[in-house]
Design an enzyme around this catalytic site. Structure first.
Site, PDB file in Angstrom:
ATOM      1  N   SER A   6     -20.001 -14.344  55.200  1.00  0.00           N
ATOM      2  CA  SER A   6     -20.513 -14.939  56.436  1.00  0.00           C
ATOM      3  C   SER A   6     -19.425 -14.843  57.489  1.00  0.00           C
ATOM      4  O   SER A   6     -18.311 -15.344  57.300  1.00  0.00           O
ATOM      5  CB  SER A   6     -20.872 -16.412  56.212  1.00  0.00           C
ATOM      6  OG  SER A   6     -20.878 -17.068  57.462  1.00  0.00           O
ATOM      7  N   HIS A  31     -23.703 -11.831  56.501  1.00  0.00           N
ATOM      8  CA  HIS A  31     -24.503 -13.004  56.833  1.00  0.00           C
ATOM      9  C   HIS A  31     -24.099 -13.486  58.221  1.00  0.00           C
ATOM     10  O   HIS A  31     -22.914 -13.740  58.481  1.00  0.00           O
ATOM     11  CB  HIS A  31     -24.237 -14.083  55.772  1.00  0.00           C
ATOM     12  CG  HIS A  31     -25.039 -15.320  55.905  1.00  0.00           C
ATOM     13  ND1 HIS A  31     -26.294 -15.465  55.343  1.00  0.00           N
ATOM     14  CD2 HIS A  31     -24.771 -16.497  56.522  1.00  0.00           C
ATOM     15  CE1 HIS A  31     -26.753 -16.677  55.602  1.00  0.00           C
ATOM     16  NE2 HIS A  31     -25.855 -17.327  56.323  1.00  0.00           N
ATOM     17  N   ASP A  33     -24.563 -16.285  61.134  1.00  0.00           N
ATOM     18  CA  ASP A  33     -25.021 -17.657  61.344  1.00  0.00           C
ATOM     19  C   ASP A  33     -25.312 -17.925  62.810  1.00  0.00           C
ATOM     20  O   ASP A  33     -24.399 -17.987  63.631  1.00  0.00           O
ATOM     21  CB  ASP A  33     -23.964 -18.633  60.819  1.00  0.00           C
ATOM     22  CG  ASP A  33     -23.959 -18.667  59.302  1.00  0.00           C
ATOM     23  OD1 ASP A  33     -25.032 -18.920  58.721  1.00  0.00           O
ATOM     24  OD2 ASP A  33     -22.894 -18.418  58.705  1.00  0.00           O
ATOM     25  N   MET A  35     -26.622 -20.458  65.551  1.00  0.00           N
ATOM     26  CA  MET A  35     -26.809 -21.904  65.772  1.00  0.00           C
ATOM     27  C   MET A  35     -27.028 -22.182  67.253  1.00  0.00           C
ATOM     28  O   MET A  35     -26.381 -21.553  68.099  1.00  0.00           O
ATOM     29  CB  MET A  35     -25.563 -22.665  65.305  1.00  0.00           C
ATOM     30  CG  MET A  35     -25.181 -22.382  63.866  1.00  0.00           C
ATOM     31  SD  MET A  35     -23.805 -23.420  63.343  1.00  0.00           S
ATOM     32  CE  MET A  35     -23.427 -22.682  61.751  1.00  0.00           C
ATOM     33  N   HIS A  64     -29.325 -15.679  59.907  1.00  0.00           N
ATOM     34  CA  HIS A  64     -29.752 -17.009  59.470  1.00  0.00           C
ATOM     35  C   HIS A  64     -29.955 -17.852  60.724  1.00  0.00           C
ATOM     36  O   HIS A  64     -28.990 -18.296  61.338  1.00  0.00           O
ATOM     37  CB  HIS A  64     -28.649 -17.561  58.535  1.00  0.00           C
ATOM     38  CG  HIS A  64     -28.845 -18.979  58.123  1.00  0.00           C
ATOM     39  ND1 HIS A  64     -27.841 -19.734  57.544  1.00  0.00           N
ATOM     40  CD2 HIS A  64     -29.927 -19.789  58.186  1.00  0.00           C
ATOM     41  CE1 HIS A  64     -28.292 -20.940  57.285  1.00  0.00           C
ATOM     42  NE2 HIS A  64     -29.553 -21.006  57.673  1.00  0.00           N
ATOM     43  N   MET A  66     -30.508 -20.906  62.572  1.00  0.00           N
ATOM     44  CA  MET A  66     -30.463 -22.371  62.561  1.00  0.00           C
ATOM     45  C   MET A  66     -30.782 -22.839  63.971  1.00  0.00           C
ATOM     46  O   MET A  66     -29.912 -23.334  64.702  1.00  0.00           O
ATOM     47  CB  MET A  66     -29.071 -22.843  62.107  1.00  0.00           C
ATOM     48  CG  MET A  66     -28.820 -22.604  60.634  1.00  0.00           C
ATOM     49  SD  MET A  66     -27.070 -22.670  60.203  1.00  0.00           S
ATOM     50  CE  MET A  66     -26.626 -20.971  60.479  1.00  0.00           C
ATOM     51  N   MET A 135     -29.789 -23.718  50.934  1.00  0.00           N
ATOM     52  CA  MET A 135     -28.565 -24.281  51.522  1.00  0.00           C
ATOM     53  C   MET A 135     -27.902 -25.220  50.517  1.00  0.00           C
ATOM     54  O   MET A 135     -28.554 -26.109  49.958  1.00  0.00           O
ATOM     55  CB  MET A 135     -28.869 -25.063  52.805  1.00  0.00           C
ATOM     56  CG  MET A 135     -29.333 -24.243  53.996  1.00  0.00           C
ATOM     57  SD  MET A 135     -28.271 -22.856  54.411  1.00  0.00           S
ATOM     58  CE  MET A 135     -26.738 -23.689  54.853  1.00  0.00           C
ATOM     59  N   GLY A 140     -24.442 -26.121  59.871  1.00  0.00           N
ATOM     60  CA  GLY A 140     -23.779 -26.464  61.129  1.00  0.00           C
ATOM     61  C   GLY A 140     -22.329 -26.018  61.160  1.00  0.00           C
ATOM     62  O   GLY A 140     -21.834 -25.642  62.218  1.00  0.00           O
ATOM     63  N   GLY A 142     -18.836 -24.201  58.822  1.00  0.00           N
ATOM     64  CA  GLY A 142     -18.246 -23.608  57.637  1.00  0.00           C
ATOM     65  C   GLY A 142     -17.267 -24.582  57.004  1.00  0.00           C
ATOM     66  O   GLY A 142     -16.945 -25.626  57.590  1.00  0.00           O
ATOM     67  N   ASP A 171     -26.003 -20.702  50.145  1.00  0.00           N
ATOM     68  CA  ASP A 171     -25.169 -20.701  51.351  1.00  0.00           C
ATOM     69  C   ASP A 171     -24.481 -22.054  51.504  1.00  0.00           C
ATOM     70  O   ASP A 171     -25.139 -23.071  51.727  1.00  0.00           O
ATOM     71  CB  ASP A 171     -26.078 -20.424  52.563  1.00  0.00           C
ATOM     72  CG  ASP A 171     -25.315 -20.250  53.858  1.00  0.00           C
ATOM     73  OD1 ASP A 171     -24.074 -20.202  53.830  1.00  0.00           O
ATOM     74  OD2 ASP A 171     -25.986 -20.145  54.910  1.00  0.00           O
ATOM     75  N   SER A 194     -15.711 -19.319  54.685  1.00  0.00           N
ATOM     76  CA  SER A 194     -14.293 -19.670  54.740  1.00  0.00           C
ATOM     77  C   SER A 194     -13.528 -19.108  53.542  1.00  0.00           C
ATOM     78  O   SER A 194     -12.364 -18.722  53.676  1.00  0.00           O
ATOM     79  CB  SER A 194     -14.115 -21.188  54.845  1.00  0.00           C
ATOM     80  OG  SER A 194     -14.847 -21.834  53.835  1.00  0.00           O
TER      81      SER A 194
END
Ligand code: DX5
Ligand code: ZN
Length: 216
Positions: A6, A31, A33, A35, A64, A66, A135, A140, A142, A171, A194
């Site tokens: 990610s 991946h 993310d 948001m 993904h 969100m 999830m 929100g 990492g 995830d 991370s």
């Protein structure tokens, strides 16, 4: 079984090198993310960045989402180059409609479920999906700790995964210790942010996690 890096924890001033490092280490997917500051309390990337990543790599890109009103952003993210678009059961107003839109635009349709949401909420839709994301943290940010109880949903989804042929991905909170929990639950794809990028050694981290996954 494979690790899916990610980019959330990557160095965004050196995105090209970060992507090259995991690609050289053997990653086949990335991946991404997305948001919006509404569905989750953080803002990250939009289609513009996905497009830039697409120009640079042939890796499978999973976005993904969100975000609230995901239906408004399916097309921009596919046009930007997403191969899979993953929609939250908690934010979509009509998941079957959204899956149809995604497929009509030529991408794979993914469904994602948050830790507090019961498995029963997604069960009726499992016959319509190409990809399931479970999830293991509240989305929100990492670097959070894995909520191991959420892995029970991987076990519950496994018969459906076999019947309908979709992969199960998890995830959140994956590291050198918890990757074994993910493996034992029967996960096919394991997102790691991370644990791959945070110390500036994505190549080594990807290799180490992958070796642990295939050992014992
Ligand atoms: C969390 C994101 C994750 C995140 C995982 O909201 O959906 O993809 O990048 O990060 P780690 O692996 O650090 O838990
Ligand atoms: Zn994610």
């Amino acid at each position: 079984m494979e690790i899916v890096p990610s980019l959330l924890s990557a160095d965004f001033t050196r995105l090209r090198e970060e992507i090259d490092a995991v690609e050289k280490a053997g990653a086949t997917r990335l991946h991404l993310d997305v948001m919006d500051g509404h569905f989750v309390p953080n803002i990250t990337i939009g289609p513009f960045i996905v497009e830039a990543i697409r120009r640079h790599t042939g890796l499978h890109l999973e976005s993904h989402l969100m975000i609230t009103n995901p239906e408004q952003f399916i097309e921009p993210f596919i046009k930007a180059g997403s191969d899979t678009v993953v929609i939250h059961i908690e934010s979509s107003q009509d998941v079957v409609r959204d899956f149809n839109t995604i497929r009509q635009l030529g991408a794979k349709a993914g469904l994602v479920i948050n830790p507090p949401t019961p498995f029963a909420d997604i069960e009726p839709y499992l016959e319509f999906i190409d990809h399931l994301l479970v999830m293991t943290v509240n989305p929100g940010f990492g670097g959070q700790k894995m909520i191991k109880e959420a892995l029970d949903k991987v076990v519950l989804a496994k018969p459906y995964s076999k019947k309908y042929g979709f992969p199960i991905e998890i995830d959140g909170g994956v590291n050198i210790d918890t990757v074994t929990n993910a493996k034992n639950a029967g996960t096919d794809l394991i997102v790691a942010g991370s644990a791959v990028f945070s110390n500036g050694k994505p190549f080594d981290n990807f290799k180490t996690l992958t070796e642990k996954l295939h050992r014992e």
